[in-house]
Design a protein around this motif. Structure first.
Motif, PDB file in Angstrom:
ATOM      1  N   ARG A   8       0.850  -1.194   0.000  1.00 31.89           N
ATOM      2  CA  ARG A   8       0.000   0.000   0.000  1.00 31.89           C
ATOM      3  C   ARG A   8       0.882   1.239   0.000  1.00 31.89           C
ATOM      4  NH1 ARG A   8      -3.273  -1.134   4.362  1.00 31.89           N
ATOM      5  NH2 ARG A   8      -4.798  -2.075   2.959  1.00 31.89           N
ATOM      6  N   VAL A   9       0.405   2.288  -0.672  1.00 29.22           N
ATOM      7  CA  VAL A   9       1.066   3.601  -0.651  1.00 29.22           C
ATOM      8  C   VAL A   9       0.218   4.520   0.224  1.00 29.22           C
ATOM      9  CG1 VAL A   9       1.820   5.580  -2.021  1.00 29.22           C
ATOM     10  CG2 VAL A   9       2.025   3.260  -2.963  1.00 29.22           C
ATOM     11  N   VAL A  10       0.863   5.194   1.169  1.00 30.04           N
ATOM     12  CA  VAL A  10       0.155   6.078   2.088  1.00 30.04           C
ATOM     13  C   VAL A  10       0.709   7.488   1.957  1.00 30.04           C
ATOM     14  CG1 VAL A  10      -0.491   6.513   4.495  1.00 30.04           C
ATOM     15  CG2 VAL A  10      -0.178   4.167   3.688  1.00 30.04           C
ATOM     16  N   VAL A  11      -0.181   8.452   1.783  1.00 31.86           N
ATOM     17  CA  VAL A  11       0.223   9.857   1.706  1.00 31.86           C
ATOM     18  C   VAL A  11      -0.665  10.682   2.637  1.00 31.86           C
ATOM     19  CG1 VAL A  11       1.122   9.766  -0.642  1.00 31.86           C
ATOM     20  CG2 VAL A  11      -1.300  10.263  -0.284  1.00 31.86           C
ATOM     21  N   TRP A  12      -0.164  11.844   2.993  1.00 30.69           N
ATOM     22  CA  TRP A  12      -0.915  12.742   3.877  1.00 30.69           C
ATOM     23  C   TRP A  12      -2.123  13.324   3.148  1.00 30.69           C
ATOM     24  CZ3 TRP A  12      -0.813  18.439   4.351  1.00 30.69           C
ATOM     25  CH2 TRP A  12      -1.401  18.892   5.551  1.00 30.69           C
ATOM     26  N   ARG A  13      -1.872  13.793   1.918  1.00 29.59           N
ATOM     27  CA  ARG A  13      -2.928  14.340   1.078  1.00 29.59           C
ATOM     28  C   ARG A  13      -2.572  14.036  -0.362  1.00 29.59           C
ATOM     29  NH1 ARG A  13      -3.873  20.422   2.282  1.00 29.59           N
ATOM     30  NH2 ARG A  13      -2.352  20.692   0.606  1.00 29.59           N
ATOM     31  N   LEU A  14      -3.579  13.921  -1.208  1.00 29.26           N
ATOM     32  CA  LEU A  14      -3.353  13.472  -2.579  1.00 29.26           C
ATOM     33  C   LEU A  14      -2.387  14.360  -3.342  1.00 29.26           C
ATOM     34  CD1 LEU A  14      -4.400  11.111  -4.313  1.00 29.26           C
ATOM     35  CD2 LEU A  14      -5.991  12.726  -5.349  1.00 29.26           C
ATOM     36  N   ASP A  15      -2.424  15.670  -3.115  1.00 28.13           N
ATOM     37  CA  ASP A  15      -1.547  16.550  -3.885  1.00 28.13           C
ATOM     38  C   ASP A  15      -0.077  16.376  -3.525  1.00 28.13           C
ATOM     39  OD1 ASP A  15      -1.389  17.824  -1.439  1.00 28.13           O
ATOM     40  OD2 ASP A  15      -2.299  19.695  -2.109  1.00 28.13           O
TER      41      ASP A  15
END
Length: 202
Positions: A71-78
């Motif tokens: 899985r890839v996890v980011v704070w916000r899509l941008d």
């Protein structure tokens, strides 16, 4: 032999003068709640989001394609980028490879049709915001020129705050045959700066 997959945590800011401190606490809380039993690897870029060609992101997507990422996890899509074409392609590729995507602030789940629709909408919004900012900067510069204002006395193309990653990207994109105007847009610098970098590196 099966590969133990990890969670890839991606952080990005646009310049070396910024930091990722605002992103880390939410990401760490998410990992503690949902990823405590899974190895996680952090990837961090200080690079413009207008291009998907970034050092840490390139390593992450290589791991994805090698089947190493769950899985890839980011704070916000941008944080993934502000390039609608690149993001849309990514949203197609991740599910095809069986890789999930979590955007904490956006509450996205690419495994649902609604999540994929929202992801593509947000990608378009991110690119739109970037283009609007660029237009405002150009409009402001044009107004200043009409009023007779100038910008200091530095030589055009002077390297004021260029990162090593930006320099490497300029050289690489030039080697791939990209036009200098496109290189400037992708790396967030002026065309004179691109010319100067290429002169300095033969």
């Amino acid at each position: 032999m099966s590969i133990d997959k990890h969670i890839s945590v991606y952080l990005r800011v646009s310049s070396r003068s910024q930091d990722t401190a605002t992103q880390r606490p939410d990401l760490e809380r998410w990992l503690a709640a949902f990823g405590a039993d899974t190895e996680h690897v952090w990837y961090e870029d200080r690079f413009t989001g207008r291009t998907m060609q970034r050092p840490a992101w390139s390593r992450l997507i290589a791991a994805v394609r090698a089947g190493e990422v769950q899985r890839v996890v980011v704070w916000r899509l941008d944080r993934l980028g502000r390039n609608a074409k690149g993001l849309t392609s990514l949203f197609d590729e991740l599910p095809r490879l069986g890789v999930g995507l979590v955007s904490i602030k956006d509450g996205l789940d690419l495994e649902t049709a609604a999540g994929r629709l929202m992801a593509n909408v947000l990608a378009s919004v991110a690119q739109y915001e970037t283009e609007v900012r660029a237009e405002r900067v150009l409009a402001g510069q044009e107004r200043a020129r009409r009023q007779g204002k100038t910008w200091g006395g530095s030589k055009p193309g002077r390297l004021l705050s260029l990162s090593r990653d930006q320099v490497d990207a300029i050289i690489r994109l030039h080697g791939e045959g990209e036009p200098k105007a496109k290189i400037a847009r992708a790396t967030g610098v002026s065309r004179p700066t691109v010319y100067r970098i290429l002169e300095q590196h033969g």
